[in-house]
Design a protein around this motif. Structure first.
Motif, PDB file in Angstrom:
ATOM      1  N   VAL A  96     -15.108  25.042  24.019  1.00  0.00           N
ATOM      2  CA  VAL A  96     -13.668  24.984  23.709  1.00  0.00           C
ATOM      3  C   VAL A  96     -13.248  26.225  22.922  1.00  0.00           C
ATOM      4  CG1 VAL A  96     -11.877  23.774  22.399  1.00  0.00           C
ATOM      5  CG2 VAL A  96     -13.456  22.471  23.823  1.00  0.00           C
ATOM      6  N   SER A  97     -14.034  26.584  21.905  1.00  0.00           N
ATOM      7  CA  SER A  97     -13.704  27.777  21.097  1.00  0.00           C
ATOM      8  C   SER A  97     -13.702  29.033  21.959  1.00  0.00           C
ATOM      9  CB  SER A  97     -14.716  27.949  19.951  1.00  0.00           C
ATOM     10  OG  SER A  97     -14.707  26.839  19.100  1.00  0.00           O
ATOM     11  N   GLY A  98     -14.676  29.124  22.870  1.00  0.00           N
ATOM     12  CA  GLY A  98     -14.731  30.269  23.779  1.00  0.00           C
ATOM     13  C   GLY A  98     -13.517  30.335  24.684  1.00  0.00           C
ATOM     14  N   ASN A  99     -13.098  29.170  25.194  1.00  0.00           N
ATOM     15  CA  ASN A  99     -11.917  29.139  26.065  1.00  0.00           C
ATOM     16  C   ASN A  99     -10.637  29.447  25.288  1.00  0.00           C
ATOM     17  OD1 ASN A  99     -13.302  28.597  28.414  1.00  0.00           O
ATOM     18  ND2 ASN A  99     -13.061  26.388  28.293  1.00  0.00           N
ATOM     19  N   VAL A 100     -10.547  28.957  24.050  1.00  0.00           N
ATOM     20  CA  VAL A 100      -9.380  29.276  23.205  1.00  0.00           C
ATOM     21  C   VAL A 100      -9.314  30.787  22.977  1.00  0.00           C
ATOM     22  CG1 VAL A 100      -8.373  29.051  20.895  1.00  0.00           C
ATOM     23  CG2 VAL A 100      -9.250  27.024  22.058  1.00  0.00           C
ATOM     24  N   SER A 101     -10.470  31.405  22.699  1.00  0.00           N
ATOM     25  CA  SER A 101     -10.487  32.849  22.423  1.00  0.00           C
ATOM     26  C   SER A 101     -10.006  33.659  23.626  1.00  0.00           C
ATOM     27  CB  SER A 101     -11.891  33.303  22.009  1.00  0.00           C
ATOM     28  OG  SER A 101     -12.764  33.367  23.120  1.00  0.00           O
ATOM     29  N   LEU A 102     -10.264  33.143  24.856  1.00  0.00           N
ATOM     30  CA  LEU A 102      -9.841  33.857  26.067  1.00  0.00           C
ATOM     31  C   LEU A 102      -8.322  33.888  26.233  1.00  0.00           C
ATOM     32  CD1 LEU A 102     -12.533  32.726  28.658  1.00  0.00           C
ATOM     33  CD2 LEU A 102     -12.150  35.047  27.829  1.00  0.00           C
ATOM     34  N   ARG A 103      -7.619  32.981  25.531  1.00  0.00           N
ATOM     35  CA  ARG A 103      -6.152  33.029  25.556  1.00  0.00           C
ATOM     36  C   ARG A 103      -5.628  34.270  24.852  1.00  0.00           C
ATOM     37  NH1 ARG A 103      -2.829  28.125  23.330  1.00  0.00           N
ATOM     38  NH2 ARG A 103      -1.262  29.756  23.570  1.00  0.00           N
ATOM     39  N   PHE A 104      -6.400  34.755  23.866  1.00  0.00           N
ATOM     40  CA  PHE A 104      -5.895  35.824  23.000  1.00  0.00           C
ATOM     41  C   PHE A 104      -6.637  37.147  23.128  1.00  0.00           C
ATOM     42  CE2 PHE A 104      -5.268  31.678  20.946  1.00  0.00           C
ATOM     43  CZ  PHE A 104      -3.899  31.671  20.790  1.00  0.00           C
ATOM     44  N   LEU A 105      -7.860  37.105  23.656  1.00  0.00           N
ATOM     45  CA  LEU A 105      -8.677  38.324  23.719  1.00  0.00           C
ATOM     46  C   LEU A 105      -9.009  38.694  25.158  1.00  0.00           C
ATOM     47  CD1 LEU A 105     -11.366  37.564  20.945  1.00  0.00           C
ATOM     48  CD2 LEU A 105      -9.297  38.954  20.686  1.00  0.00           C
TER      49      LEU A 105
END
Length: 319
Positions: A96-105
């Motif tokens: 989940v954290s990895g997927n959230v980070s892909l929204r911004f990076l």
């Protein structure tokens, strides 16, 4: 008839095909996650992860219980089940954290941060098992961390929250590998990765479903409404979720048909390939400083793998 021996021409071709499948599924799911969460505008990383885990649950059952790709390993006690549940929770946090980070990076920077996994693995192994590595092994972690610091300073699309989420995902991934070694260390509790996924994936769905409903309000209704306007979203989610399982399957098969060292080398190269492809597809701006930082991190990871290999061979040589 079994697979051809690795030394034969057809055996080598089979291994090359496996590695190509592993690369394409791994990079494919990463790029499609980025497209859905950032470019397409489907801003529901928890629900997306739940779709992945649902597919992994169904495909794992079909592969292990029905097709019998690997022998079924049963859970032997309630304690073992609780240990698997703990691993599943950490795994959920990581994805989940990895997927959230892909929204911004951008994917390129996401991969640069992800390459620091050995650093977190060494830290958690030391804290939780008081397992010390050789000084040279710890020394190789300096370029790993320094490279990411340099890459962060030179990243044109740097986003603090995305960076924190990416660090969290990397740390959780390392924690899961260390916990797995501790929790499932006894001979009777060891599970191969396919059986572990068979039990972890349904637990992950149970963890993620209330989180998605609570934190991503009306996500099911929004997804259905979106599907009425553009039915491609259904196909994107189905294909993306199937790829997520295929990543696990091909990773297991590559591990089985190659050595641990080959897997490490291929894993390091895969990150670099993902960076190049993502830059070509998404055309995110990159700086020379950022690329130098990422290169330094990869060099550090390669040196770390080599130091770990040498320390293991020294230990086995003494016994």
């Amino acid at each position: 008839m079994g697979a051809s021996p690795p030394g034969t021409g057809s055996g080598r071709l089979f291994t090359v095909g496996l590695v190509a499948s592993w690369y394409s599924s791994n990079i494919g799911v990463l790029l499609l996650n980025k497209y859905l969460l950032s470019n397409y505008g489907f801003r529901y990383p928890i629900f997306l992860t739940m779709c992945h885990m649902t597919a992994c649950s169904l495909f794992s059952y079909a592969s292990v219980a029905w097709l019998k790709l690997v022998p079924l390993q049963t859970v032997r006690s309630r304690l073992q089940l609780l240990k698997i549940a703990a691993l599943s929770l950490v795994f959920c946090l990581s994805v989940v954290s990895g997927n959230v980070s892909l929204r911004f990076l951008p994917v390129s920077f996401n991969q640069a941060v992800g390459a620091t996994t050995p650093f977190f693995t060494a830290v958690f192994a030391y804290v939780m098992t008081v397992k010390r590595e050789s000084w040279i092994t710890y020394l190789t972690l300096v370029p790993v961390v320094t490279g990411v610091i340099i890459a962060s300073g030179g990243e044109p699309s740097f986003h603090l929250f995305g960076f924190i989420m990416c660090i969290g995902a990397t740390a959780a991934r390392a924690l899961k590998s260390v916990l797995q070694g501790i929790l499932l260390s006894s001979e009777g509790e060891k599970l191969n990765s396919m059986n572990l996924l068979l039990y972890m994936a349904p637990m992950a769905v149970l963890f993620l479903l209330p989180a998605a409903l609570f934190m991503e309000e009306n996500v099911l209704g929004i997804t259905l409404a979106l599907a009425k306007e553009d039915n491609r979203i259904i196909w994107y989610l189905l294909f993306n979720s199937s790829l997520a399982y295929f990543v696990n399957l091909t990773n297991f098969l590559v591990t089985k048909h190659t050595s641990a060292l080959t897997l490490q080398v291929l894993g390091n190269a895969k990150g670099a390939v993902a960076v190049v492809i993502s830059i070509l597809i998404f055309r995110n701006p990159v700086s020379l400083t950022g690329m130098l930082g990422y290169t330094l991190t990869v060099i550090g990871v390669v040196l770390y793998s080599e130091a770990k290999k040498r320390s293991k061979s020294d230990i086995s040589g003494k016994t």
